[in-house]
Design a protein around this motif. Sequence first.
Motif, PDB file in Angstrom:
ATOM      1  N   GLY A   1       0.907  -1.101  -0.028  1.00 55.41           N
ATOM      2  CA  GLY A   1      -0.135  -0.022  -0.064  1.00 55.41           C
ATOM      3  C   GLY A   1       0.780   1.305  -0.040  1.00 55.41           C
ATOM      4  O   GLY A   1       1.974   1.242   0.838  1.00 55.41           O
ATOM      5  N   ALA A   2       0.296   2.203  -0.568  1.00 54.89           N
ATOM      6  CA  ALA A   2       1.144   3.720  -0.758  1.00 54.89           C
ATOM      7  C   ALA A   2       0.521   4.169   0.457  1.00 54.89           C
ATOM      8  O   ALA A   2      -0.035   5.188   0.584  1.00 54.89           O
ATOM      9  N   GLY A   3       1.277   3.953   1.612  1.00 56.48           N
ATOM     10  CA  GLY A   3       0.967   4.511   2.915  1.00 56.48           C
ATOM     11  C   GLY A   3       1.587   6.109   3.105  1.00 56.48           C
ATOM     12  O   GLY A   3       2.131   6.600   2.294  1.00 56.48           O
ATOM     13  N   THR A   4       1.589   6.361   4.600  1.00 60.55           N
ATOM     14  CA  THR A   4       1.897   7.683   4.885  1.00 60.55           C
ATOM     15  C   THR A   4       3.247   7.495   4.672  1.00 60.55           C
ATOM     16  O   THR A   4       4.228   6.658   4.934  1.00 60.55           O
ATOM     17  N   PRO A   5       4.219   8.729   4.794  1.00 64.62           N
ATOM     18  CA  PRO A   5       5.611   8.653   5.048  1.00 64.62           C
ATOM     19  C   PRO A   5       6.084   8.126   6.219  1.00 64.62           C
ATOM     20  O   PRO A   5       7.134   7.386   5.875  1.00 64.62           O
ATOM     21  N   ALA A   6       5.430   7.966   7.076  1.00 64.62           N
ATOM     22  CA  ALA A   6       6.015   6.980   8.273  1.00 64.62           C
ATOM     23  C   ALA A   6       5.778   5.815   8.143  1.00 64.62           C
ATOM     24  O   ALA A   6       6.842   5.051   8.299  1.00 64.62           O
ATOM     25  N   ASP A   7       4.845   5.257   7.303  1.00 59.47           N
ATOM     26  CA  ASP A   7       4.673   4.027   7.002  1.00 59.47           C
ATOM     27  C   ASP A   7       5.795   3.523   5.985  1.00 59.47           C
ATOM     28  O   ASP A   7       6.349   2.378   6.122  1.00 59.47           O
ATOM     29  N   LEU A   8       6.225   4.466   5.130  1.00 58.86           N
ATOM     30  CA  LEU A   8       7.268   4.076   4.107  1.00 58.86           C
ATOM     31  C   LEU A   8       8.666   4.190   4.750  1.00 58.86           C
ATOM     32  O   LEU A   8       9.365   3.406   4.367  1.00 58.86           O
ATOM     33  N   ASP A   9       8.693   5.072   5.770  1.00 60.47           N
ATOM     34  CA  ASP A   9       9.891   4.925   6.521  1.00 60.47           C
ATOM     35  C   ASP A   9      10.107   3.380   7.254  1.00 60.47           C
ATOM     36  O   ASP A   9      11.188   2.952   7.044  1.00 60.47           O
ATOM     37  N   HIS A  10       9.081   2.854   7.823  1.00 58.93           N
ATOM     38  CA  HIS A  10       9.101   1.409   8.499  1.00 58.93           C
ATOM     39  C   HIS A  10       9.612   0.524   7.177  1.00 58.93           C
ATOM     40  O   HIS A  10      10.456  -0.321   7.384  1.00 58.93           O
ATOM     41  N   LEU A  11       9.080   0.791   6.057  1.00 50.81           N
ATOM     42  CA  LEU A  11       9.165  -0.226   4.886  1.00 50.81           C
ATOM     43  C   LEU A  11      10.474  -0.234   4.660  1.00 50.81           C
ATOM     44  O   LEU A  11      11.178  -1.204   4.196  1.00 50.81           O
ATOM     45  N   ALA A  12      11.147   1.072   4.333  1.00 47.13           N
ATOM     46  CA  ALA A  12      12.447   1.407   3.873  1.00 47.13           C
ATOM     47  C   ALA A  12      13.384   0.744   4.715  1.00 47.13           C
ATOM     48  O   ALA A  12      14.612   0.229   4.508  1.00 47.13           O
ATOM     49  N   ARG A  13      13.006   0.624   6.300  1.00 44.41           N
ATOM     50  CA  ARG A  13      14.126  -0.166   7.201  1.00 44.41           C
ATOM     51  C   ARG A  13      13.976  -1.448   7.088  1.00 44.41           C
ATOM     52  O   ARG A  13      14.677  -2.341   7.139  1.00 44.41           O
ATOM     53  N   ALA A  14      12.668  -2.097   7.037  1.00 39.67           N
ATOM     54  CA  ALA A  14      12.281  -3.582   7.173  1.00 39.67           C
ATOM     55  C   ALA A  14      12.625  -4.385   5.655  1.00 39.67           C
ATOM     56  O   ALA A  14      13.287  -5.515   5.883  1.00 39.67           O
ATOM     57  N   LEU A  15      12.488  -3.729   4.566  1.00 38.71           N
ATOM     58  CA  LEU A  15      12.665  -4.464   3.247  1.00 38.71           C
ATOM     59  C   LEU A  15      13.969  -5.111   3.167  1.00 38.71           C
ATOM     60  O   LEU A  15      14.113  -6.412   3.015  1.00 38.71           O
ATOM     61  N   PRO A  16      15.139  -4.212   3.367  1.00 36.89           N
ATOM     62  CA  PRO A  16      16.563  -4.890   3.039  1.00 36.89           C
ATOM     63  C   PRO A  16      16.462  -6.227   4.043  1.00 36.89           C
ATOM     64  O   PRO A  16      17.099  -7.363   3.547  1.00 36.89           O
ATOM     65  N   LEU A  17      15.827  -6.210   5.146  1.00 38.67           N
ATOM     66  CA  LEU A  17      16.400  -7.091   6.412  1.00 38.67           C
ATOM     67  C   LEU A  17      15.372  -8.344   5.748  1.00 38.67           C
ATOM     68  O   LEU A  17      15.861  -9.468   6.008  1.00 38.67           O
ATOM     69  N   ALA A  18      14.080  -7.951   5.364  1.00 39.54           N
ATOM     70  CA  ALA A  18      13.202  -8.826   4.852  1.00 39.54           C
ATOM     71  C   ALA A  18      13.717  -9.837   3.628  1.00 39.54           C
ATOM     72  O   ALA A  18      13.551 -10.950   3.528  1.00 39.54           O
ATOM     73  N   LEU A  19      14.241  -9.031   2.734  1.00 37.13           N
ATOM     74  CA  LEU A  19      15.191  -9.719   1.630  1.00 37.13           C
ATOM     75  C   LEU A  19      16.201 -10.726   1.966  1.00 37.13           C
ATOM     76  O   LEU A  19      16.162 -11.865   1.359  1.00 37.13           O
TER      77      LEU A  19
END
Length: 371
Positions: A345-363
């Motif tokens: 989902g195209a979330g809020t800036p705060a949501d996407l901050d969380h995504l940006a931190r989590a995605l490399p680790l999730a990969l």
Amino acid sequence: MNDPRLTPLAAALPATAPFVGPEAQERAQNQAFIARLGANESAFGPSSKAVLAMGAATPDIWKYGDPENHDLRVALAEHHGVGPEHIAVDAGIDTLMGVIVRLFVGAGEAVVTSDGTYPTLDYHVTGHGGVIHKVPYQNDKTNPAALVAKAIETGAKLIYLANPDNPMGSWHEATALTRAFADLPEHAILLLDEAYGEFAPDRTLPPVDTADRRILRLRTFSKAYGMAGARVGYAIGAAETLVHFDKVRNHFGMNRVAQVGALAALKDRAWLDHVVNSTARARERLSWIAGSNGLMPLASATNFVTVDCGAGPDFAAAVKDALIARGIFIRMPFAPPGNRCIRIGAGTPADLDHLARALPLALQDARAIIG
Ligand SMILES: *Cc1c(COP(=O)(O)O)cnc(C)c1O
């Protein structure tokens, strides 16, 4: 489990949970999500005017809602430049689909849809004994000409197309749709699901033509208006088609507070514009986050971005699960070839901050499992 009290049809149906809700996953993980990006809700929320109107309407909750949805229908009619007899309101598109299937799909009758697209219609059709015929996507898009050809081949009365599409985010220009659907048989109904219509670029939505009895458009307050929990959707179409809805619909199914909220939301054009613009910015950043992690974001005309993880469905599922384990609620397309992707989902800036931190680790997590 066999229960002799079930109808033969119900006894034959598999028990399915098409969408496991984020709440169920939070209960299972015993932990709340830090970003809720899996259900295509609007993280930007509803208009504050809608919130105020709903608050003010709450003391009247002892009253049933107006079963004719009069005020909302009149406002929607004005919004679309049609008469109120061309608008039918019910508790979301999902509910309207049930009404439509009940009216137009008999046992054994054919319905045509795209393999992998939004599945709710299928559940209604199967639940009423209809038969679903699926047409594959072409380049991650629905294939209007193939849908029409399949409808002619099977004699289907109902054809479903979401434009823009969920889960792929892809879309067609209005002229391409109009061309493809010129060949739609007279006896057929195209359910044109425009749940994401407000997000789509200009020239995506065909002009409303209520004289064409073959087309029913479906719209909702769940996405751009940010009111998924209120449950308000509507159909636009020929009056002589919509008049039949009264035969089977749940006349008191609309929540009175939701009726008031939708009316206020519709009038707050500035908030809608704000959400659409914020969503477009979020899509860009989300695409950038995906790309900078070596993934391939697909173009989207919706409030989510579908991201090709570059390997098979097992890898995409592992990435999805790893994001979920890291507190980011997302989903993925069910069917091949879309299931090489995850949907975010195209979330809020705060949501996407969380995504940006989590995605490399999730990969990393996913690669450790899938290799
Ligand atoms: C979210 C969604 C819906 C559901 O709409 P409701 O009005 O909340 O029932 C319908 N169609 C598509 C394509 C969707 O993505």
